[in-house]
Design a protein around this motif. Structure first.
Motif, PDB file in Angstrom:
ATOM      1  N   SER A 166     -14.563   3.428  12.325  1.00  9.55           N
ATOM      2  CA  SER A 166     -13.543   3.674  11.320  1.00  9.55           C
ATOM      3  C   SER A 166     -13.927   3.079   9.964  1.00  9.55           C
ATOM      4  CB  SER A 166     -12.201   3.092  11.761  1.00  9.55           C
ATOM      5  OG  SER A 166     -11.240   3.230  10.740  1.00  9.55           O
ATOM      6  N   ILE A 167     -13.825   3.898   8.945  1.00 15.75           N
ATOM      7  CA  ILE A 167     -13.990   3.432   7.566  1.00 15.75           C
ATOM      8  C   ILE A 167     -12.801   2.564   7.179  1.00 15.75           C
ATOM      9  CG2 ILE A 167     -14.074   4.214   5.156  1.00 15.75           C
ATOM     10  CD1 ILE A 167     -15.442   6.812   6.369  1.00 15.75           C
ATOM     11  N   VAL A 168     -11.627   2.989   7.647  1.00 13.78           N
ATOM     12  CA  VAL A 168     -10.382   2.245   7.426  1.00 13.78           C
ATOM     13  C   VAL A 168     -10.417   0.942   8.217  1.00 13.78           C
ATOM     14  CG1 VAL A 168      -7.901   2.300   7.928  1.00 13.78           C
ATOM     15  CG2 VAL A 168      -9.018   4.302   6.938  1.00 13.78           C
ATOM     16  N   ASP A 169      -9.830  -0.116   7.680  1.00 15.29           N
ATOM     17  CA  ASP A 169      -9.747  -1.389   8.400  1.00 15.29           C
ATOM     18  C   ASP A 169      -8.465  -2.103   7.979  1.00 15.29           C
ATOM     19  OD1 ASP A 169     -10.084  -4.142   9.248  1.00 15.29           O
ATOM     20  OD2 ASP A 169     -12.208  -3.677   9.561  1.00 15.29           O
ATOM     21  N   TRP A 170      -7.464  -2.111   8.859  1.00 18.39           N
ATOM     22  CA  TRP A 170      -6.160  -2.709   8.540  1.00 18.39           C
ATOM     23  C   TRP A 170      -6.155  -4.237   8.643  1.00 18.39           C
ATOM     24  CZ3 TRP A 170      -3.577   1.093  12.465  1.00 18.39           C
ATOM     25  CH2 TRP A 170      -3.560   2.384  11.903  1.00 18.39           C
ATOM     26  N   HIS A 171      -7.243  -4.803   9.123  1.00 15.86           N
ATOM     27  CA  HIS A 171      -7.329  -6.248   9.297  1.00 15.86           C
ATOM     28  C   HIS A 171      -8.053  -6.925   8.144  1.00 15.86           C
ATOM     29  CE1 HIS A 171      -8.990 -10.027  11.087  1.00 15.86           C
ATOM     30  NE2 HIS A 171      -7.796 -10.087  11.632  1.00 15.86           N
TER      31      HIS A 171
END
Length: 453
Positions: A166-171
């Motif tokens: 994932s390119i996205v990273d919520w952390h």
């Protein structure tokens, strides 16, 4: 919130020296042409997608709340703060996970490759990352490198191995970790950005990708997701594509590495975008596409484990979807969402078994087949391979009369599962009539082998 245990300087120094026994010298690798590189993938047709991580413990539920959409989005959909969500990686201890068993189930189902979520949007990594301590070895009690075990099991059993990332990273605070409670606001609102994202891209995203591409042998597929956020640019995507091909020249990379895909349709807009294949999600194109593509799909309605979702597709439906996709020139990447213990849901196992029985009997008409050169018949689909056309019959005719396309110059017709029995034919104005047995050989899809003149 967990702190990242390496400074930027230390990360860069460390990345230059990482060696877990798998590092490769790319100068020794024979670089294949694009057609050579894509050949195995084009022939494979059928793969397993695995969505698994700390979210598998949650099962898409929080008290009386149920996550809308996929259970793998629990951190966002159920409004967990980073600190609240971190307890799940600390609990992640899937003692029933067995890489050899997982790969065998994929192989027995007729699947030729596996793609596993190495890091989903929640930011938790399933390998021993030296870039972060938010991973399976440093945060979770499991202390086993899941990616290493699956990569080795896949090679042992002759299955190609791929990684989702994932390119996205919520952390990560330099990615989307500052957007609570709506971590993924940037999906719909392209004005939502993090000015520090370029630092995350350079010092976290790329180094983690490098670990996956240098420490686990040949990675056959790299499957990106999260390309929708405004922070990630097409320049980054093209750079990432080149970066990966330098590390592993013969790997195959999906089009979500760049910014060109048209939503769930998955194919690229007009323009020069990086990526080797399109990625229709939860849908199948209406007609064939003159490009490489792969339809990814769930067995029920969610990618991650979600016991509340009981809307399972039937085995018959999944087999027909496989045939439909191959008849249009694509691949089928079918998802499994294991639970937090490391078990495949029983519903998934039953469907894998049924698909394995069907592909075992009818694989000749699937693997290595190309798109149909004929219009789709009302009764099913066609595939073609080595001068043979295969008629995949979804709806077996009650009167035993099946009309095939008028452009099929037929020499001989037989049932694929009983090739010694020749089918009698009758030429008519709009095609050829096949005189079939009263009972269908297979209730899901029966295949007739049409040998051409």
């Amino acid at each position: 919130m967990k702190t990242f245990k390496k400074s930027i300087v230390a990360i860069i120094a460390l990345m230059a020296t990482i060696n877990t026994g798998y590092s490769q010298n790319t100068s020794d690798i024979k670089k294949l042409s694009d057609d050579e590189r894509m050949e195995w993938w084009r022939d494979a047709k059928f793969g397993m997608f695995l969505h698994w991580g700390a979210y598998s413990i949650i099962g898409g539920e929080r008290g009386d709340q149920i996550a809308g959409g996929g259970a793998e989005w629990a951190m966002d959909k159920l409004d967990y703060t980073i600190e609240e969500y971190e307890k799940f990686p600390r609990m992640f201890d899937p003692q029933l996970f067995n890489a050899d068993d997982w790969v065998k189930m994929a192989k027995d189902a007729g699947m030729k490759y596996i793609v596993i979520t190495t890091k989903h949007h929640d930011g938790f990594s399933l390998w021993d990352s030296k870039v972060s301590d938010y991973d399976i070895m440093d945060t979770a009690p499991f202390k086993r490198d899941i990616i290493k075990e699956l990569a080795e099991a896949s090679r042992k059993q002759g299955i190609k191995f791929g990684v989702y990332h994932s390119i996205v990273d919520w952390h990560h605070p330099q990615a989307q970790g500052n957007l609570f409670p709506n971590y993924n606001a940037g999906q719909k609102d392209q004005t939502v950005i993090n000015p520090e994202f370029p630092e995350y891209y350079k010092n976290y995203l790329k180094p983690q990708v490098k670990e996956l591409l240098t420490n686990y042998g040949d990675i056959d597929v790299v499957w990106f997701d999260g390309d929708w956020i405004a922070d990630y640019t097409t320049e980054m995507g093209k750079e990432m594509y080149s970066f990966i091909r330098e590390l592993q020249p013969n790997t195959i990379i999906n089009n979500r590495v760049d910014k060109g895909r048209k939503g769930m349709e998955g194919m690229d807009m007009e323009g020069n975008f990086a990526g080797d294949f399109g990625t229709p999600e939860q849908e199948i194109p209406a007609t064939g596409i003159d490009e490489d593509w792969e339809s990814c799909m769930t067995m029920n309605g969610t990618w991650g484990y979600k016991p509340d979702d009981t809307k399972w597709k039937t085995s018959e439906d999944l087999i027909q979807k496989l045939v439909d996709i191959v008849s249009k020139g694509g691949n089928f990447l079918l998802n499994i969402g294991p639970d937090g213990y490391g078990r495949f849901p029983a519903q998934s196992i039953r469907r894998l078994k049924a698909m394995g029985e069907w592909t075992d009997a009818n694989g000749e008409a699937i693997y290595g087949a190309t798109a149909s050169p004929y219009d789709m018949p009302e009764w099913g689909r066609y595939t073609k391979k080595d001068g043979i056309v295969y008629a995949h019959v979804f709806d077996w005719p009650e009167d035993g009369q099946l009309v095939i396309h008028k452009n099929i110059k037929l020499k001989k017709a037989t049932l694929l599962v009983a090739s010694e029995t020749e089918i009698s034919t009758n030429k008519i104005a709009n095609g050829t009539v096949l005189k079939l047995p009263k009972e269908a050989p297979d209730q899901s899809v029966s295949v007739i082998r049409l040998e051409l003149r």
